[in-house]
Scaffold this motif. Structure first.
Motif, PDB file in Angstrom:
ATOM      1  N   ARG A 116      -5.679   3.196  -4.179  1.00  0.00           N
ATOM      2  CA  ARG A 116      -5.952   1.800  -3.843  1.00  0.00           C
ATOM      3  C   ARG A 116      -7.065   1.206  -4.706  1.00  0.00           C
ATOM      4  NH1 ARG A 116      -8.637  -1.801  -1.001  1.00  0.00           N
ATOM      5  NH2 ARG A 116     -10.379  -0.370  -0.860  1.00  0.00           N
ATOM      6  N   THR A 117      -8.161   1.941  -4.859  1.00  0.00           N
ATOM      7  CA  THR A 117      -9.300   1.394  -5.595  1.00  0.00           C
ATOM      8  C   THR A 117      -8.917   1.074  -7.045  1.00  0.00           C
ATOM      9  OG1 THR A 117     -10.914   2.440  -4.182  1.00  0.00           O
ATOM     10  CG2 THR A 117     -11.643   1.930  -6.394  1.00  0.00           C
ATOM     11  N   MET A 145      -6.461  -1.938  -7.063  1.00  0.00           N
ATOM     12  CA  MET A 145      -7.072  -3.231  -6.754  1.00  0.00           C
ATOM     13  C   MET A 145      -7.981  -3.743  -7.874  1.00  0.00           C
ATOM     14  SD  MET A 145      -5.807  -4.393  -4.115  1.00  0.00           S
ATOM     15  CE  MET A 145      -4.326  -3.523  -3.674  1.00  0.00           C
ATOM     16  N   TYR A 156     -17.970 -11.227  -5.484  1.00  0.00           N
ATOM     17  CA  TYR A 156     -16.636 -10.689  -5.761  1.00  0.00           C
ATOM     18  C   TYR A 156     -16.541 -10.124  -7.178  1.00  0.00           C
ATOM     19  CZ  TYR A 156     -14.724 -11.652  -1.264  1.00  0.00           C
ATOM     20  OH  TYR A 156     -14.475 -11.585   0.081  1.00  0.00           O
ATOM     21  N   LEU A 175     -17.886  -6.730  -6.783  1.00  0.00           N
ATOM     22  CA  LEU A 175     -16.916  -5.861  -6.097  1.00  0.00           C
ATOM     23  C   LEU A 175     -15.821  -5.419  -7.066  1.00  0.00           C
ATOM     24  CD1 LEU A 175     -16.482  -7.532  -2.571  1.00  0.00           C
ATOM     25  CD2 LEU A 175     -18.040  -5.722  -3.268  1.00  0.00           C
ATOM     26  N   LYS A 229     -12.086 -17.197  -7.846  1.00  0.00           N
ATOM     27  CA  LYS A 229     -12.444 -15.829  -7.438  1.00  0.00           C
ATOM     28  C   LYS A 229     -11.351 -14.831  -7.850  1.00  0.00           C
ATOM     29  CE  LYS A 229     -11.078 -13.889  -3.896  1.00  0.00           C
ATOM     30  NZ  LYS A 229     -10.561 -13.602  -2.555  1.00  0.00           N
ATOM     31  N   ARG A 274     -13.832 -15.023   8.334  1.00  0.00           N
ATOM     32  CA  ARG A 274     -12.467 -14.690   7.920  1.00  0.00           C
ATOM     33  C   ARG A 274     -12.442 -14.127   6.493  1.00  0.00           C
ATOM     34  NH1 ARG A 274      -9.876 -20.143   8.939  1.00  0.00           N
ATOM     35  NH2 ARG A 274      -7.929 -19.223   8.218  1.00  0.00           N
ATOM     36  N   SER A 275     -13.361 -13.220   6.241  1.00  0.00           N
ATOM     37  CA  SER A 275     -13.438 -12.604   4.910  1.00  0.00           C
ATOM     38  C   SER A 275     -12.756 -11.250   4.848  1.00  0.00           C
ATOM     39  CB  SER A 275     -14.911 -12.411   4.514  1.00  0.00           C
ATOM     40  OG  SER A 275     -15.588 -13.626   4.519  1.00  0.00           O
ATOM     41  N   MET A 285      -9.701 -10.143   5.002  1.00  0.00           N
ATOM     42  CA  MET A 285      -8.554 -10.029   4.090  1.00  0.00           C
ATOM     43  C   MET A 285      -9.023 -10.003   2.627  1.00  0.00           C
ATOM     44  SD  MET A 285      -5.244 -10.040   3.861  1.00  0.00           S
ATOM     45  CE  MET A 285      -4.269 -10.051   2.380  1.00  0.00           C
ATOM     46  N   SER A 286      -9.912 -10.928   2.285  1.00  0.00           N
ATOM     47  CA  SER A 286     -10.387 -10.986   0.890  1.00  0.00           C
ATOM     48  C   SER A 286     -11.090  -9.692   0.502  1.00  0.00           C
ATOM     49  CB  SER A 286     -11.357 -12.153   0.709  1.00  0.00           C
ATOM     50  OG  SER A 286     -10.698 -13.373   0.923  1.00  0.00           O
ATOM     51  N   LEU A 287     -11.865  -9.134   1.433  1.00  0.00           N
ATOM     52  CA  LEU A 287     -12.589  -7.897   1.122  1.00  0.00           C
ATOM     53  C   LEU A 287     -11.640  -6.717   0.962  1.00  0.00           C
ATOM     54  CD1 LEU A 287     -15.642  -8.305   3.512  1.00  0.00           C
ATOM     55  CD2 LEU A 287     -15.681  -8.403   1.024  1.00  0.00           C
ATOM     56  N   MET A 288     -10.550  -6.747   1.740  1.00  0.00           N
ATOM     57  CA  MET A 288      -9.603  -5.630   1.669  1.00  0.00           C
ATOM     58  C   MET A 288      -8.872  -5.589   0.332  1.00  0.00           C
ATOM     59  SD  MET A 288      -7.890  -5.522   5.425  1.00  0.00           S
ATOM     60  CE  MET A 288      -7.045  -3.944   5.342  1.00  0.00           C
ATOM     61  N   VAL A 289      -8.741  -6.766  -0.298  1.00  0.00           N
ATOM     62  CA  VAL A 289      -8.012  -6.808  -1.569  1.00  0.00           C
ATOM     63  C   VAL A 289      -9.016  -6.790  -2.726  1.00  0.00           C
ATOM     64  CG1 VAL A 289      -6.163  -7.944  -2.825  1.00  0.00           C
ATOM     65  CG2 VAL A 289      -6.243  -8.110  -0.364  1.00  0.00           C
ATOM     66  N   THR A 290      -9.920  -5.846  -2.663  1.00  0.00           N
ATOM     67  CA  THR A 290     -10.858  -5.603  -3.764  1.00  0.00           C
ATOM     68  C   THR A 290     -10.898  -4.083  -3.959  1.00  0.00           C
ATOM     69  OG1 THR A 290     -12.825  -5.235  -2.405  1.00  0.00           O
ATOM     70  CG2 THR A 290     -12.335  -7.529  -2.976  1.00  0.00           C
ATOM     71  N   PRO A 291     -11.492  -3.639  -5.049  1.00  0.00           N
ATOM     72  CA  PRO A 291     -11.547  -2.175  -5.242  1.00  0.00           C
ATOM     73  C   PRO A 291     -12.553  -1.488  -4.313  1.00  0.00           C
ATOM     74  CG  PRO A 291     -11.836  -3.366  -7.329  1.00  0.00           C
ATOM     75  CD  PRO A 291     -11.955  -4.363  -6.241  1.00  0.00           C
ATOM     76  N   MET A 292     -13.249  -2.256  -3.494  1.00  0.00           N
ATOM     77  CA  MET A 292     -14.289  -1.669  -2.635  1.00  0.00           C
ATOM     78  C   MET A 292     -13.699  -0.643  -1.658  1.00  0.00           C
ATOM     79  SD  MET A 292     -17.139  -3.593  -0.370  1.00  0.00           S
ATOM     80  CE  MET A 292     -15.950  -4.590   0.516  1.00  0.00           C
ATOM     81  N   ARG A 293     -14.397   0.474  -1.532  1.00  0.00           N
ATOM     82  CA  ARG A 293     -13.987   1.489  -0.555  1.00  0.00           C
ATOM     83  C   ARG A 293     -14.683   1.190   0.765  1.00  0.00           C
ATOM     84  NH1 ARG A 293     -15.116   4.001  -5.415  1.00  0.00           N
ATOM     85  NH2 ARG A 293     -13.418   5.203  -6.305  1.00  0.00           N
ATOM     86  N   GLU A 294     -14.098   1.683   1.848  1.00  0.00           N
ATOM     87  CA  GLU A 294     -14.657   1.398   3.174  1.00  0.00           C
ATOM     88  C   GLU A 294     -16.102   1.878   3.282  1.00  0.00           C
ATOM     89  OE1 GLU A 294     -11.672   2.652   2.649  1.00  0.00           O
ATOM     90  OE2 GLU A 294     -10.190   1.468   3.767  1.00  0.00           O
TER      91      GLU A 294
END
Lengths: 250, 272
Positions: free
Chosen positions: A74-75, A78, A103, A106, A148, B97-98, B100-109
């Protein structure tokens, strides 16, 4: 060796309590290709999009982005995806430049401020950089959301209703910029929209969904010809009518 | 060519980006000062004054009550601030409501959690600092009187606060806005059971086993032992450390499970 597809989704299935939302969807977007995902409300567009982005886990099927399989990679996947949606708000307590910087970070950018200013410039909105989320119109927020999405020059740009709240002149500017990003930057586009004119102008391929299935896949001309309609709007209305009729029969 | 960080450097900057985002939110949300400064100040005045009143009435023996109350309220705010900062940090994403936007980034949990927890440390320092300062000025109680023993006790309470916050985040992911109240309320169930201000033997018999099972109970007991100058309470610290480790593992496993349920049921659409 050929580059991997920007997106390759195979056999996607998703069931919710209310029934099957997506029923065996295959969707491939080639590098640099501009594809629209269309269909009446309830056709399964959003669920398909969310599965392609890894935000919803499919019950069956696989998703690969730029050769990286979800959810395992995933990472990496994305890192090559930009996502924007007209309905997603900006955080209230951040300035536009802070939001874009975040962003950018990120996405791993070393110089997120430069990328943020360049992205705003591209959509003719550099003046929005110091604005707070609460100070902007819905159209301006949409523009910032698209800025963004393109910050890190993604190879796959996924836009859900990108021009929904934009004035026609700004929508034109966005379409022009998106075409340019695709033509010169090589980014593939996957767009959903209820604006059929916009789709005809922006996308070279259209995938129509109805009741969770792909019912048509081709160029706008091929699809209108196949359904015997004058334009994509005619096809859309035809499919919506079929859905309503089937709903009434049930 | 877009220059990007990779590997550990990319993770570092993602963590910092999340921490900074929450810094902006805090800076521009004056009402958040209630959690961080106002309620802590109210607590220390309330419990400190009760302690002073009791000590004045009952003499020397009751002066220990004042000490217990002040040690309890300062240590309580370590666990409270750690928990509330992390849990409300995630709630902020749902309110804006962020998600969704955060989930579609390379960031890991984990990068997200560490980023929020990192800024949470700033809130914790502010909150506990406010409590400690008021206790010192108003009641001549210095938390530093616990000596170096304060460090392991505070570290254990900090980790417990984070574990409870992870559990709350899991509940919010699964049950949505309905579970939000737990972000503020859950610790007020833990507080009396943990013997924050008194030995757990003061609890009704039926509740004592529950109190004994909580790692916070043993951390507070260790704090009181340090305050009255007792020898190093190894047993209490050991039980608290094991309990906290178990709680963290369980909370992480629960959060992981809830994330899988969140994705499987398409619950992200609540926030889009």
């Amino acid at each position: 060796m050929l580059p991997p597809a920007a997106l390759r989704a195979t056999g996607l299935v998703k069931d919710y309590r209310r029934g099957r939302a997506v029923d065996g969807v295959d969707l491939t977007v080639a590098p640099g290709e501009r594809v629209a995902l269309l269909g009446p409300n309830g056709a399964g567009k959003t669920t398909t999009l969310l599965m392609c982005l890894g935000a919803v886990t499919p019950d069956a099927g696989t998703v690969e982005i730029l050769g990286h399989r979800l959810p395992r990679e995933r990472t990496r996947a994305m890192a090559g995806v930009g996502f924007g949606a007209g309905y997603l708000p900006l955080p209230d307590r951040m300035r536009v430049i802070e939001y874009l910087r975040m962003y950018g970070r990120l996405a791993g950018l070393r110089r997120p401020d430069d990328a943020a200013r360049a992205a705003l410039e591209r959509f003719g909105a550099p003046h929005l950089a110091p604005a707070m989320g609460t100070e902007m119109s819905s159209g301006q927020k949409t523009l910032v959301g698209i800025a963004k999405a393109i910050l890190h020059r993604p190879s796959l740009l996924v836009l859900d209703e990108p021009t929904a709240s934009l004035d026609p002149d700004i929508a034109l500017r966005v379409r022009t910029a998106l075409r340019e990003i695709s033509d010169t930057g090589g980014a593939a586009l996957l767009v959903t929209s209820h604006n059929m004119v916009e789709v005809e102008r922006l996308c070279e391929r259209v995938v129509f969904l109805s009741a969770g299935r792909v019912v048509a896949d081709g160029t706008p001309d091929e699809i209108t010809e196949r359904f015997g309609r004058d334009d994509l709007e005619g096809v859309f209305l035809h499919l919506a009518e079929l859905r309503d009729r089937e709903g009434a029969l049930r | 060519m877009t220059e990007v960080y990779t590997g550990a450097a990319a993770s570092f900057w993602r963590v910092m980006a999340v921490a900074r985002r929450h810094g902006y939110v805090f800076q521009r949300s004056p009402h958040r000062l209630f959690d961080v400064v106002v309620w802590p100040a109210v607590d220390v005045v309330l419990f400190g004054s009760i302690g002073v009143f009791a000590a004045g009435r009952a003499g020397t023996a009751a002066s220990q009550v004042a000490l217990y109350l002040l040690v309890g309220v300062v240590l309580w705010h370590v666990v409270y601030q750690a928990q509330i900062a992390l849990a409300t940090g995630f709630l902020e994403e749902t309110w804006s409501r962020s998600v969704m936007s955060l989930m579609v980034t390379p960031m890991r949990e984990w990068e997200y959690v560490v980023g929020v927890a990192l800024f949470g440390m700033v809130k914790l320092v502010l909150g506990v600092g406010a409590v400690a300062l008021i206790a010192w000025f108003a009641y001549a109680f210095s938390i530093t009187s616990l000596g170096l023993g304060l460090l392991p006790v505070a570290a254990l309470l900090l980790a417990t606060g984070w574990a409870i916050a992870l559990f709350v985040i899991g509940l919010v992911l699964r049950f949505g806005a309905g579970a939000e109240a737990l972000a503020w309320g859950i610790l007020f169930v833990v507080m009396p059971l943990s013997g924050t201000f008194y030995p757990v033997s003061a609890l009704p018999g039926i509740l004592r086993p529950i109190g004994e099972a909580l790692p916070t109970t043993h951390a507070f007991a260790a704090g009181r032992a340090f305050a009255r100058g007792a020898p190093m309470p190894w047993h209490e610290l050991g039980v608290a450390a094991v309990g906290t480790a178990v709680l963290l593992v369980v909370a992480l496993a629960y959060l992981g499970w809830m994330l899988r349920v969140f994705r499987a049921r398409g619950l992200v659409t609540r926030y889009s």
